[in-house]
Design a protein around this motif. Structure first.
Motif, PDB file in Angstrom:
ATOM      1  N   GLN A  84       0.842  -1.143   0.252  1.00  0.00           N
ATOM      2  CA  GLN A  84       0.051   0.141   0.057  1.00  0.00           C
ATOM      3  C   GLN A  84       0.811   1.247   0.102  1.00  0.00           C
ATOM      4  O   GLN A  84       1.652   1.223   0.786  1.00  0.00           O
ATOM      5  N   SER A  85       0.603   2.011  -0.909  1.00  0.00           N
ATOM      6  CA  SER A  85       1.455   3.227  -1.152  1.00  0.00           C
ATOM      7  C   SER A  85       0.472   4.327  -0.234  1.00  0.00           C
ATOM      8  O   SER A  85      -0.676   4.887  -0.734  1.00  0.00           O
ATOM      9  N   VAL A  86       1.129   5.304   0.489  1.00  0.00           N
ATOM     10  CA  VAL A  86       0.364   6.586   0.971  1.00  0.00           C
ATOM     11  C   VAL A  86       1.425   7.526   0.870  1.00  0.00           C
ATOM     12  O   VAL A  86       2.462   7.746   1.698  1.00  0.00           O
ATOM     13  N   ASN A  87       0.978   8.467   0.267  1.00  0.00           N
ATOM     14  CA  ASN A  87       1.844   9.860  -0.054  1.00  0.00           C
ATOM     15  C   ASN A  87       1.694  10.863   1.012  1.00  0.00           C
ATOM     16  O   ASN A  87       0.510  11.503   1.059  1.00  0.00           O
ATOM     17  N   LEU A  88       2.627  10.785   2.073  1.00  0.00           N
ATOM     18  CA  LEU A  88       2.288  11.703   3.156  1.00  0.00           C
ATOM     19  C   LEU A  88       2.876  13.075   2.933  1.00  0.00           C
ATOM     20  O   LEU A  88       2.811  13.955   3.870  1.00  0.00           O
ATOM     21  N   THR A  89       3.369  13.429   1.571  1.00  0.00           N
ATOM     22  CA  THR A  89       4.225  14.666   1.475  1.00  0.00           C
ATOM     23  C   THR A  89       2.925  15.757   1.533  1.00  0.00           C
ATOM     24  O   THR A  89       3.079  16.883   2.263  1.00  0.00           O
ATOM     25  N   PRO A  90       1.576  15.658   1.157  1.00  0.00           N
ATOM     26  CA  PRO A  90       0.840  16.761   1.192  1.00  0.00           C
ATOM     27  C   PRO A  90       0.220  16.949   2.806  1.00  0.00           C
ATOM     28  O   PRO A  90       0.223  18.038   3.024  1.00  0.00           O
ATOM     29  N   VAL A  91       0.129  15.891   3.618  1.00  0.00           N
ATOM     30  CA  VAL A  91      -0.101  15.834   4.762  1.00  0.00           C
ATOM     31  C   VAL A  91       0.974  16.594   5.704  1.00  0.00           C
ATOM     32  O   VAL A  91       0.946  17.523   6.564  1.00  0.00           O
ATOM     33  N   PHE A  92       2.100  16.202   5.511  1.00  0.00           N
ATOM     34  CA  PHE A  92       3.353  16.683   5.949  1.00  0.00           C
ATOM     35  C   PHE A  92       3.450  18.237   5.661  1.00  0.00           C
ATOM     36  O   PHE A  92       3.437  19.180   6.721  1.00  0.00           O
ATOM     37  N   ASP A  93       3.156  18.853   4.641  1.00  0.00           N
ATOM     38  CA  ASP A  93       3.142  20.092   4.109  1.00  0.00           C
ATOM     39  C   ASP A  93       2.262  20.998   4.733  1.00  0.00           C
ATOM     40  O   ASP A  93       2.416  21.923   5.116  1.00  0.00           O
ATOM     41  N   SER A  94       0.998  20.431   4.856  1.00  0.00           N
ATOM     42  CA  SER A  94       0.019  21.108   5.571  1.00  0.00           C
ATOM     43  C   SER A  94       0.188  21.298   7.118  1.00  0.00           C
ATOM     44  O   SER A  94      -0.143  22.441   7.653  1.00  0.00           O
ATOM     45  N   LEU A  95       0.776  20.202   7.529  1.00  0.00           N
ATOM     46  CA  LEU A  95       1.066  20.239   8.992  1.00  0.00           C
ATOM     47  C   LEU A  95       2.326  21.496   9.234  1.00  0.00           C
ATOM     48  O   LEU A  95       2.097  22.115  10.038  1.00  0.00           O
ATOM     49  N   VAL A  96       3.195  21.448   8.342  1.00  0.00           N
ATOM     50  CA  VAL A  96       4.200  22.493   8.566  1.00  0.00           C
ATOM     51  C   VAL A  96       3.675  23.959   8.269  1.00  0.00           C
ATOM     52  O   VAL A  96       3.797  24.695   9.108  1.00  0.00           O
ATOM     53  N   ASP A  97       2.727  24.025   7.365  1.00  0.00           N
ATOM     54  CA  ASP A  97       1.892  25.473   7.291  1.00  0.00           C
ATOM     55  C   ASP A  97       1.202  25.910   8.353  1.00  0.00           C
ATOM     56  O   ASP A  97       0.806  27.034   8.923  1.00  0.00           O
TER      57      ASP A  97
END
Length: 262
Positions: A84-97
């Protein structure tokens, strides 16, 4: 090391633990490094279900490619493995913002690196709860009990640790016997938390064989003054990390209330 027997011992231990815990299998984050490659292969050899998670966060392409190839190899050789692939990049970027800004961005580099590991841990436990699996840890002996080179409640947040009693060089021995892809065997170890090509040795200042030597010397109660040259430098590096990260390697402190105060 009796490598074949060690492999059998770990596989049997994993299977017994899962069955006693009434769990159907394991979930593991596959990073493209030797530790996750060996651990996932050992889990696959139990015959129980194994979910391999890919959780990129601004990940280097070479790391993603190695992880992909390893999971492909597992699926080809073990019918109990799926991915299973889960792209966490958008989640990480939103958290940083969402976090407040700081005056100097470099001040929060370490916090953000550890945040990546904790997002992955959260994802692993989501799927573990969903599927009835155990989260398999990938830490080796030097990382877990020598220098504390892992993220507290990140990659240190697991249900069981199959290779935590193995030195890094021993993990490579097992990887060789298991047939782990050569590109993983030859890749420089990295925690993959920085979004660049820095290796573990770049961060620590010493190689794993050097750290294993220092850990052995520390067990004999040697001090920095017992060495000279590079040995003295390596032993000092080991002691620095061992002391600074001791909080990760001991039980959480509990404030015990005196009986008379209750």
């Amino acid at each position: 090391m009796q490598t074949e027997k060690v492999i059998t011992h770990i596989v049997d231990w994993l299977k017994d633990y899962a069955e006693n815990a009434k769990c159907k299998g394991f979930v593991i984050g596959v990073s493209g490094g030797i530790d996750s490659a060996v651990t996932s292969t050992l889990c696959a050899k139990t015959g129980l279900e194994l979910l391999c998670l890919e959780m990129p966060i601004h990940q280097g392409e070479n790391q993603v490619t190695r992880a992909d190839k390893h999971i492909d190899w597992l699926i080809e050789n073990f019918p109990n493995v799926y991915r299973q692939s889960v792209n966490l990049t958008p989640v990480f970027d939103s958290l940083v913002d969402a976090f407040p800004k700081v005056d100097k961005e470099e001040e929060r580099f370490m916090s953000l690196a550890n945040t990546r590991a904790r997002l992955r841990m959260t994802s692993l436990y989501y799927f573990a709860a969903l599927k009835g699996y155990l989260v398999a840890g990938t830490g080796n002996k030097v990382e877990d009990f020598g220098i504390g080179f892992y993220t507290k409640y990140g990659d240190g947040g697991v249900d069981l640790s199959p290779i935590a009693d193995l030195l890094k060089t021993e993990v490579y021995e097992i990887g060789q016997v298991l047939g782990v892809n050569q590109d993983i065997m030859e890749a420089a170890p990295t925690d993959g938390l920085w979004g660049d090509s820095r290796t573990d040795e770049d961060q620590i200042g010493a190689s794993y064989p050097e750290l294993e030597w220092a850990m052995q010397m520390d067990d004999t109660e040697k001090t920095t003054n017992d060495f000279t040259g590079r040995e003295k430098e390596v032993f000092a590096i080991y002691k620095k990390y061992n002391k600074a990260n001791k909080h990760k390697m001991i039980p959480i402190p509990i404030c015990e209330i005196p009986t008379g105060l209750k």
